[in-house]
Motif scaffolding. Structure first.
Motif, PDB file in Angstrom:
ATOM      1  N   LEU A 358       0.849  -1.187   0.000  1.00 36.31           N
ATOM      2  CA  LEU A 358       0.000   0.000   0.000  1.00 36.31           C
ATOM      3  C   LEU A 358       0.886   1.239   0.000  1.00 36.31           C
ATOM      4  O   LEU A 358       2.063   1.180   0.348  1.00 36.31           O
ATOM      5  N   GLY A 359       0.302   2.357  -0.368  1.00 34.92           N
ATOM      6  CA  GLY A 359       1.079   3.588  -0.412  1.00 34.92           C
ATOM      7  C   GLY A 359       0.223   4.795  -0.088  1.00 34.92           C
ATOM      8  O   GLY A 359      -0.912   4.686   0.380  1.00 34.92           O
ATOM      9  N   ALA A 360       0.793   5.982  -0.371  1.00 31.07           N
ATOM     10  CA  ALA A 360       0.122   7.237  -0.027  1.00 31.07           C
ATOM     11  C   ALA A 360      -1.259   7.338  -0.665  1.00 31.07           C
ATOM     12  O   ALA A 360      -2.192   7.864  -0.060  1.00 31.07           O
ATOM     13  N   ALA A 361      -1.414   6.816  -1.890  1.00 36.30           N
ATOM     14  CA  ALA A 361      -2.709   6.882  -2.567  1.00 36.30           C
ATOM     15  C   ALA A 361      -3.786   6.163  -1.759  1.00 36.30           C
ATOM     16  O   ALA A 361      -4.905   6.671  -1.598  1.00 36.30           O
ATOM     17  N   ASP A 362      -3.461   4.997  -1.244  1.00 36.64           N
ATOM     18  CA  ASP A 362      -4.419   4.228  -0.443  1.00 36.64           C
ATOM     19  C   ASP A 362      -4.746   4.950   0.862  1.00 36.64           C
ATOM     20  O   ASP A 362      -5.903   4.982   1.293  1.00 36.64           O
ATOM     21  N   TYR A 363      -3.721   5.535   1.484  1.00 37.98           N
ATOM     22  CA  TYR A 363      -3.929   6.206   2.757  1.00 37.98           C
ATOM     23  C   TYR A 363      -4.762   7.483   2.585  1.00 37.98           C
ATOM     24  O   TYR A 363      -5.638   7.773   3.409  1.00 37.98           O
ATOM     25  N   PHE A 364      -4.477   8.250   1.532  1.00 39.66           N
ATOM     26  CA  PHE A 364      -5.281   9.451   1.279  1.00 39.66           C
ATOM     27  C   PHE A 364      -6.741   9.065   1.050  1.00 39.66           C
ATOM     28  O   PHE A 364      -7.658   9.725   1.545  1.00 39.66           O
ATOM     29  N   GLY A 365      -6.970   7.992   0.279  1.00 40.48           N
ATOM     30  CA  GLY A 365      -8.336   7.540   0.035  1.00 40.48           C
ATOM     31  C   GLY A 365      -9.024   7.097   1.314  1.00 40.48           C
ATOM     32  O   GLY A 365     -10.208   7.371   1.524  1.00 40.48           O
ATOM     33  N   LEU A 366      -8.263   6.430   2.195  1.00 37.27           N
ATOM     34  CA  LEU A 366      -8.825   5.946   3.452  1.00 37.27           C
ATOM     35  C   LEU A 366      -9.319   7.103   4.316  1.00 37.27           C
ATOM     36  O   LEU A 366     -10.425   7.054   4.879  1.00 37.27           O
ATOM     37  N   PHE A 367      -8.511   8.166   4.400  1.00 36.72           N
ATOM     38  CA  PHE A 367      -8.875   9.260   5.304  1.00 36.72           C
ATOM     39  C   PHE A 367      -9.807  10.284   4.669  1.00 36.72           C
ATOM     40  O   PHE A 367     -10.157  11.281   5.314  1.00 36.72           O
ATOM     41  N   LYS A 368     -10.195  10.041   3.448  1.00 32.74           N
ATOM     42  CA  LYS A 368     -11.323  10.784   2.901  1.00 32.74           C
ATOM     43  C   LYS A 368     -12.640  10.178   3.368  1.00 32.74           C
ATOM     44  O   LYS A 368     -13.687  10.817   3.319  1.00 32.74           O
ATOM     45  N   LYS A 369     -12.575   8.911   3.828  1.00 30.54           N
ATOM     46  CA  LYS A 369     -13.764   8.209   4.314  1.00 30.54           C
ATOM     47  C   LYS A 369     -13.818   8.161   5.844  1.00 30.54           C
ATOM     48  O   LYS A 369     -14.894   8.082   6.416  1.00 30.54           O
ATOM     49  N   PHE A 370     -12.645   8.171   6.505  1.00 34.55           N
ATOM     50  CA  PHE A 370     -12.599   8.007   7.958  1.00 34.55           C
ATOM     51  C   PHE A 370     -11.770   9.118   8.597  1.00 34.55           C
ATOM     52  O   PHE A 370     -10.754   9.532   8.035  1.00 34.55           O
ATOM     53  N   HIS A 371     -12.203   9.569   9.768  1.00 33.50           N
ATOM     54  CA  HIS A 371     -11.465  10.605  10.493  1.00 33.50           C
ATOM     55  C   HIS A 371     -10.686  10.048  11.670  1.00 33.50           C
ATOM     56  O   HIS A 371      -9.904  10.765  12.297  1.00 33.50           O
ATOM     57  N   THR A 372     -10.896   8.757  12.012  1.00 28.14           N
ATOM     58  CA  THR A 372     -10.206   8.136  13.144  1.00 28.14           C
ATOM     59  C   THR A 372      -9.696   6.755  12.742  1.00 28.14           C
ATOM     60  O   THR A 372     -10.413   5.990  12.096  1.00 28.14           O
ATOM     61  N   LEU A 373      -8.453   6.450  13.130  1.00 26.39           N
ATOM     62  CA  LEU A 373      -7.862   5.148  12.853  1.00 26.39           C
ATOM     63  C   LEU A 373      -7.460   4.477  14.156  1.00 26.39           C
ATOM     64  O   LEU A 373      -6.730   5.052  14.973  1.00 26.39           O
ATOM     65  N   ALA A 374      -7.938   3.255  14.362  1.00 29.86           N
ATOM     66  CA  ALA A 374      -7.466   2.406  15.457  1.00 29.86           C
ATOM     67  C   ALA A 374      -6.455   1.432  14.860  1.00 29.86           C
ATOM     68  O   ALA A 374      -6.810   0.604  14.018  1.00 29.86           O
ATOM     69  N   LEU A 375      -5.204   1.537  15.261  1.00 27.53           N
ATOM     70  CA  LEU A 375      -4.120   0.744  14.685  1.00 27.53           C
ATOM     71  C   LEU A 375      -3.529  -0.145  15.771  1.00 27.53           C
ATOM     72  O   LEU A 375      -2.971   0.340  16.760  1.00 27.53           O
ATOM     73  N   ASP A 376      -3.623  -1.447  15.588  1.00 32.62           N
ATOM     74  CA  ASP A 376      -3.232  -2.398  16.627  1.00 32.62           C
ATOM     75  C   ASP A 376      -1.866  -3.001  16.351  1.00 32.62           C
ATOM     76  O   ASP A 376      -1.598  -3.503  15.249  1.00 32.62           O
ATOM     77  N   GLY A 377      -0.972  -2.939  17.347  1.00 33.12           N
ATOM     78  CA  GLY A 377       0.281  -3.683  17.291  1.00 33.12           C
ATOM     79  C   GLY A 377       1.393  -3.048  16.492  1.00 33.12           C
ATOM     80  O   GLY A 377       2.036  -3.728  15.682  1.00 33.12           O
ATOM     81  N   ILE A 378       1.696  -1.764  16.723  1.00 35.27           N
ATOM     82  CA  ILE A 378       2.835  -1.133  16.041  1.00 35.27           C
ATOM     83  C   ILE A 378       4.118  -1.694  16.655  1.00 35.27           C
ATOM     84  O   ILE A 378       4.347  -1.554  17.860  1.00 35.27           O
ATOM     85  N   PRO A 379       4.980  -2.309  15.855  1.00 31.47           N
ATOM     86  CA  PRO A 379       6.199  -2.912  16.416  1.00 31.47           C
ATOM     87  C   PRO A 379       7.355  -1.922  16.474  1.00 31.47           C
ATOM     88  O   PRO A 379       7.305  -0.841  15.872  1.00 31.47           O
ATOM     89  N   VAL A 380       8.388  -2.278  17.201  1.00 29.86           N
ATOM     90  CA  VAL A 380       9.638  -1.531  17.123  1.00 29.86           C
ATOM     91  C   VAL A 380      10.184  -1.717  15.716  1.00 29.86           C
ATOM     92  O   VAL A 380      10.219  -2.832  15.182  1.00 29.86           O
ATOM     93  N   LEU A 381      10.613  -0.638  15.083  1.00 35.09           N
ATOM     94  CA  LEU A 381      10.995  -0.657  13.669  1.00 35.09           C
ATOM     95  C   LEU A 381      12.510  -0.762  13.524  1.00 35.09           C
ATOM     96  O   LEU A 381      13.270  -0.197  14.310  1.00 35.09           O
ATOM     97  N   GLY A 382      12.949  -1.491  12.514  1.00 38.34           N
ATOM     98  CA  GLY A 382      14.377  -1.666  12.294  1.00 38.34           C
ATOM     99  C   GLY A 382      14.639  -2.307  10.944  1.00 38.34           C
ATOM    100  O   GLY A 382      13.830  -2.232  10.017  1.00 38.34           O
ATOM    101  N   LEU A 383      15.778  -2.988  10.834  1.00 38.10           N
ATOM    102  CA  LEU A 383      16.188  -3.573   9.565  1.00 38.10           C
ATOM    103  C   LEU A 383      15.227  -4.662   9.109  1.00 38.10           C
ATOM    104  O   LEU A 383      14.960  -4.812   7.919  1.00 38.10           O
TER     105      LEU A 383
END
Length: 496
Positions: A358-383
């Motif tokens: 997915l990319g910016a196009a998908d995210y922009f489209g998503l937030f044209k429909k929704f104003h709140t995002l519940a995002l579960d399980g953000i991990p520590v980011l690395g290699l």
């Protein structure tokens, strides 16, 4: 009769602009009288948003030094009005220099509005494709007599706020556009697909863009994609030939854009052109005003196995509505599956949004429909999850641009999420590695990446602000306004 009808938009625009100029004049006259009352507003100053801070005395000196007392409009005058009204705080003198530069640009644009062809009603109404065909017979180029402005600096220094202040003071009848860089590039790619088969589709696209907006304000200029890097040089060559004036903000200096990227040698001519057609200015503040907000007031929860807790919070936000699984149309004919969604709120596991193509196009489209995002399980980011880290950075950028609300669970706080991502310079400063097995295991997760290394500070800053009381209060006001507007529209429809 047709000429009379066609003249109506111009008359309306002229009237609005006349009223706007009268307002600017009255603001200036009221400033001196209001200054005596400004000490009574000290408590109000403290309630302003920290990202809008500026030192009152320095600002007043800058306003007088820029154009004397004759200024009747522009970013400096508007800033002075907001300070006197108690809408802004005292603070950062670094921003005063940037305001001087923005006021200078504003004055030059007003003075050269006709030669820059800024008036949209006076501009040619020929179709861009026809103009392109005509230009093939008689090649033409028109460089604007006014250079643009490239603002860069650290995160949270007020770049976006200052550019928006400048943009909002521009006359209403000008060909102007303010857009996030991600959104701009999505628009360019969409136009290119529409003009497939043309010998030089970028020239046609540049013609369309410059016909719509000769003054282009791009926020968060950041090049990470090789396709974008290859497009930008030729696209802006055509745009500048059409007289486009660019005002942009970025975390990176021009020479550091797309640093270490694939085929960067093909991108270097764009940097040279950018520096030639823009005044480059750094905002050198050492303060991140986003982090001065009332943090830890929101919905950012750290810990493991919090799925049930997050879902409970999500259902509270949804209210009486019943969430359901469905597909939403985003952009370019694509659809995105929403695990649970209702009442403007969407629920996603981290993997579904950031571990898929997915990319910016998908995210922009998503937030044209929704104003709140519940995002579960953000991990520590690395290699090990570098690609997901890039997508998460883009997701946060798009959410921030759309003023969306984030409800999430994560393995660490915002700083901890990115502790394994470093720039090349940071990696060189790191101490010598030991031979211990645990240290080697830790090092194997370190991700040395310049683009992510620079982007992480912006993402940490935005996550902090999105978790603040001020941001959430602003979001609540925005949603309330949308619902009130929808209610009024429904009432008008019923009465009709």
């Amino acid at each position: 009769m047709r000429a009379f009808v066609q003249s109506i938009p111009r008359v309306r625009s002229a009237y609005r602009c006349h009223e706007q100029m009268n307002l600017y004049g009255s603001i200036r006259r009221q400033t001196r009288a209001a200054a005596d009352r400004s000490s009574q507003n000290a408590d109000l100053y403290k309630q302003g948003h920290p990202s809008c801070m500026i030192r009152t005395a320095s600002f007043a000196d800058a306003a007088r030094a820029t154009n004397g007392e004759v200024n009747r409009a522009g970013p400096l005058v508007e800033y002075e009005r907001r300070i006197v009204a108690g809408e802004l705080l005292d603070g950062d003198s670094f921003q005063v220099g940037t305001l001087r530069e923005l006021q200078r640009l504003y004055d030059e644009l007003v003075e050269n509005a006709h030669s820059c062809k800024l008036d949209k009603y006076a501009a040619s109404e020929k179709a861009s494709r026809s103009r392109w065909l005509w230009s093939r017979l008689i090649p033409q180029s028109f460089y604007s007599p006014v250079n643009g402005l490239y603002l860069y600096g650290g995160v949270g220094t007020g770049k976006t706020m200052l550019m928006d202040l400048f943009f909002n003071q521009l006359p209403c009848n000008w060909r102007k556009k303010r857009i996030h860089f991600h959104d701009f590039m999505l628009n360019v790619h969409s136009r290119l697909r529409k003009h497939q088969g043309v010998s030089d589709p970028l020239e046609v696209v540049a013609g369309e863009i410059s016909d719509e907006s000769i003054l282009l304000c791009l926020d968060e200029f950041m090049v990470t994609d090789v396709a974008d890097a290859l497009i930008l040089n030729r696209l802006f060559k055509h745009l500048f030939n059409n007289g486009t004036i660019l005002v942009s903000t970025s975390n990176r200096a021009p020479d550091n854009l797309y640093e270490g990227g694939l085929q960067r040698d093909l991108f270097l001519p764009f940097i040279a052109t950018l520096k030639e057609r823009s005044v480059v200015r750094e905002i050198g503040s050492s303060v991140d005003y986003r982090k001065l907000t009332s943090a830890e007031e929101g919905f950012y929860f750290v810990g493991e196995n919090l799925y049930g807790f997050l879902k409970q919070k999500f259902l509270q936000l949804v209210g009486d509505h019943r969430p359901y699984s469905h597909y939403v149309e985003v952009v370019m004919g694509r659809t995105l599956h929403v695990s649970m969604g209702a009442n403007g709120c969407a629920y996603f596991p981290f993997d579904e949004l950031c571990d898929r193509p997915l990319g910016a196009a998908d995210y922009f489209g998503l937030f044209k429909k929704f104003h709140t995002l519940a995002l579960d399980g953000i991990p520590v980011l690395g290699l090990h999850n570098k690609t997901a880290a890039y997508r998460f950075v883009t997701l946060v950028d798009v959410m921030y641009e759309n003023k969306a609300r984030l409800l999430c669970t994560a393995e660490a706080n915002p700083v901890g999420l990115f502790e394994r991502i470093v720039t090349i310079a940071d990696a060189q400063k790191m101490g010598p590695r030991t031979s211990s097995r645990s240290r080697k295991s830790e090092d194997s997760f370190i991700c040395v990446d310049n683009e992510l290394g620079f982007a992480k500070d912006r993402t940490i800053s935005r996550l902090t602000e999105m978790n603040s009381r001020e941001y959430l209060e602003h979001h609540a006001q925005m949603i309330s306004g949308i619902r009130q507007s929808d209610g009024e529209n429904k009432q008008e429809f019923v009465q009709a």
